[in-house]
Scaffold this motif. Structure first.
Motif, PDB file in Angstrom:
ATOM      1  N   GLU A   1      -7.343   2.557 -16.997  1.00  0.00           N
ATOM      2  CA  GLU A   1      -6.651   3.381 -17.984  1.00  0.00           C
ATOM      3  C   GLU A   1      -5.357   3.985 -17.453  1.00  0.00           C
ATOM      4  O   GLU A   1      -4.510   4.396 -18.223  1.00  0.00           O
ATOM      5  CB  GLU A   1      -7.576   4.490 -18.497  1.00  0.00           C
ATOM      6  N   LYS A   2      -5.229   4.099 -16.143  1.00  0.00           N
ATOM      7  CA  LYS A   2      -3.980   4.621 -15.585  1.00  0.00           C
ATOM      8  C   LYS A   2      -3.426   3.624 -14.578  1.00  0.00           C
ATOM      9  O   LYS A   2      -4.151   2.812 -14.010  1.00  0.00           O
ATOM     10  CB  LYS A   2      -4.191   5.991 -14.944  1.00  0.00           C
ATOM     11  N   ASP A   3      -2.118   3.699 -14.382  1.00  0.00           N
ATOM     12  CA  ASP A   3      -1.472   2.801 -13.429  1.00  0.00           C
ATOM     13  C   ASP A   3      -1.894   3.160 -12.014  1.00  0.00           C
ATOM     14  O   ASP A   3      -1.930   4.337 -11.638  1.00  0.00           O
ATOM     15  CB  ASP A   3       0.055   2.910 -13.539  1.00  0.00           C
ATOM     16  N   CYS A   4      -2.250   2.142 -11.245  1.00  0.00           N
ATOM     17  CA  CYS A   4      -2.613   2.321  -9.840  1.00  0.00           C
ATOM     18  C   CYS A   4      -1.918   1.242  -9.024  1.00  0.00           C
ATOM     19  O   CYS A   4      -1.663   0.144  -9.521  1.00  0.00           O
ATOM     20  CB  CYS A   4      -4.120   2.174  -9.644  1.00  0.00           C
ATOM     21  N   ASP A   5      -1.648   1.554  -7.793  1.00  0.00           N
ATOM     22  CA  ASP A   5      -1.095   0.585  -6.867  1.00  0.00           C
ATOM     23  C   ASP A   5      -2.264  -0.141  -6.209  1.00  0.00           C
ATOM     24  O   ASP A   5      -2.629   0.137  -5.073  1.00  0.00           O
ATOM     25  CB  ASP A   5      -0.223   1.295  -5.829  1.00  0.00           C
ATOM     26  N   TRP A   6      -2.885  -1.062  -6.965  1.00  0.00           N
ATOM     27  CA  TRP A   6      -4.108  -1.727  -6.514  1.00  0.00           C
ATOM     28  C   TRP A   6      -3.918  -2.452  -5.192  1.00  0.00           C
ATOM     29  O   TRP A   6      -4.833  -2.546  -4.390  1.00  0.00           O
ATOM     30  CB  TRP A   6      -4.626  -2.689  -7.587  1.00  0.00           C
ATOM     31  N   GLU A   7      -2.720  -2.944  -4.935  1.00  0.00           N
ATOM     32  CA  GLU A   7      -2.451  -3.662  -3.687  1.00  0.00           C
ATOM     33  C   GLU A   7      -2.711  -2.759  -2.478  1.00  0.00           C
ATOM     34  O   GLU A   7      -3.177  -3.214  -1.445  1.00  0.00           O
ATOM     35  CB  GLU A   7      -1.004  -4.174  -3.678  1.00  0.00           C
ATOM     36  N   ASN A   8      -2.416  -1.484  -2.625  1.00  0.00           N
ATOM     37  CA  ASN A   8      -2.616  -0.541  -1.527  1.00  0.00           C
ATOM     38  C   ASN A   8      -3.953   0.184  -1.600  1.00  0.00           C
ATOM     39  O   ASN A   8      -4.394   0.754  -0.607  1.00  0.00           O
ATOM     40  CB  ASN A   8      -1.474   0.477  -1.475  1.00  0.00           C
ATOM     41  N   ILE A   9      -4.580   0.179  -2.751  1.00  0.00           N
ATOM     42  CA  ILE A   9      -5.869   0.864  -2.920  1.00  0.00           C
ATOM     43  C   ILE A   9      -7.020  -0.029  -2.461  1.00  0.00           C
ATOM     44  O   ILE A   9      -7.928   0.421  -1.770  1.00  0.00           O
ATOM     45  CB  ILE A   9      -6.074   1.284  -4.393  1.00  0.00           C
ATOM     46  N   LEU A  10      -6.969  -1.307  -2.836  1.00  0.00           N
ATOM     47  CA  LEU A  10      -8.066  -2.226  -2.532  1.00  0.00           C
ATOM     48  C   LEU A  10      -7.982  -2.750  -1.108  1.00  0.00           C
ATOM     49  O   LEU A  10      -6.898  -3.042  -0.597  1.00  0.00           O
ATOM     50  CB  LEU A  10      -8.045  -3.412  -3.510  1.00  0.00           C
ATOM     51  N   SER A  11      -9.148  -2.891  -0.491  1.00  0.00           N
ATOM     52  CA  SER A  11      -9.217  -3.512   0.834  1.00  0.00           C
ATOM     53  C   SER A  11      -8.948  -5.016   0.691  1.00  0.00           C
ATOM     54  O   SER A  11      -8.917  -5.547  -0.423  1.00  0.00           O
ATOM     55  CB  SER A  11     -10.605  -3.298   1.442  1.00  0.00           C
ATOM     56  N   PHE A  12      -8.818  -5.696   1.815  1.00  0.00           N
ATOM     57  CA  PHE A  12      -8.615  -7.148   1.783  1.00  0.00           C
ATOM     58  C   PHE A  12      -9.760  -7.826   1.034  1.00  0.00           C
ATOM     59  O   PHE A  12      -9.535  -8.669   0.159  1.00  0.00           O
ATOM     60  CB  PHE A  12      -8.501  -7.697   3.212  1.00  0.00           C
TER      61      PHE A  12
END
Length: 125
Positions: A27-38
């Motif tokens: 529902e909100k914008d997130c920087d998934w590239e930096n939030i998610l682990s490999f």
């Protein structure tokens, strides 16, 4: 475009739902590239593939990207959805998640093991 319910169900099946929930879903914008682990990014890539509903998928060195239990869960989800999977990698096959195993050797010989019918059924060259 898949329905939100289908996406959420798949994310739960492959084990990404706690991460998504922790960050308020989509529902909100997130920087998934930096939030998610490999590993989580690899799972997200697998989710995208599954949602595309291909007949088959080729995966290279899955064992380097996912923990053994996560690999098993992903392969089971693919199988349940009727998506044939060809894995390329190193090491021994796991009869609990693989139907068969083809070992290609440096000398040009090979060995095929069929786990579906008989764990001892092998063909060699």
């Amino acid at each position: 475009k898949p329905a939100d319910e289908e996406v959420n169900r798949l994310l739960k099946e492959i084990g990404l739902d706690p991460i998504i929930t922790r960050h308020d879903g989509f529902e909100k914008d997130c920087d998934w590239e930096n939030i998610l682990s490999f590993e989580e990014r690899q799972l997200m890539a697998v989710a995208k593939v599954i949602l595309a509903t291909p007949s088959f998928v080729l995966m290279d060195r899955l064992e380097t990207a996912l923990q053994p239990e996560t690999q098993k869960r992903v392969l089971n989800v693919l199988a349940q959805r009727g998506i044939s999977t060809v894995l390329f990698g190193r090491g021994a096959a796991n009869a609990s998640v693989h139907d068969s195993f083809l070992e290609l050797r440096e000398d040009g010989s090979w060995e095929w093991k069929d786990f579906r019918h008989n764990a001892n059924q092998q063909t060699k060259s």
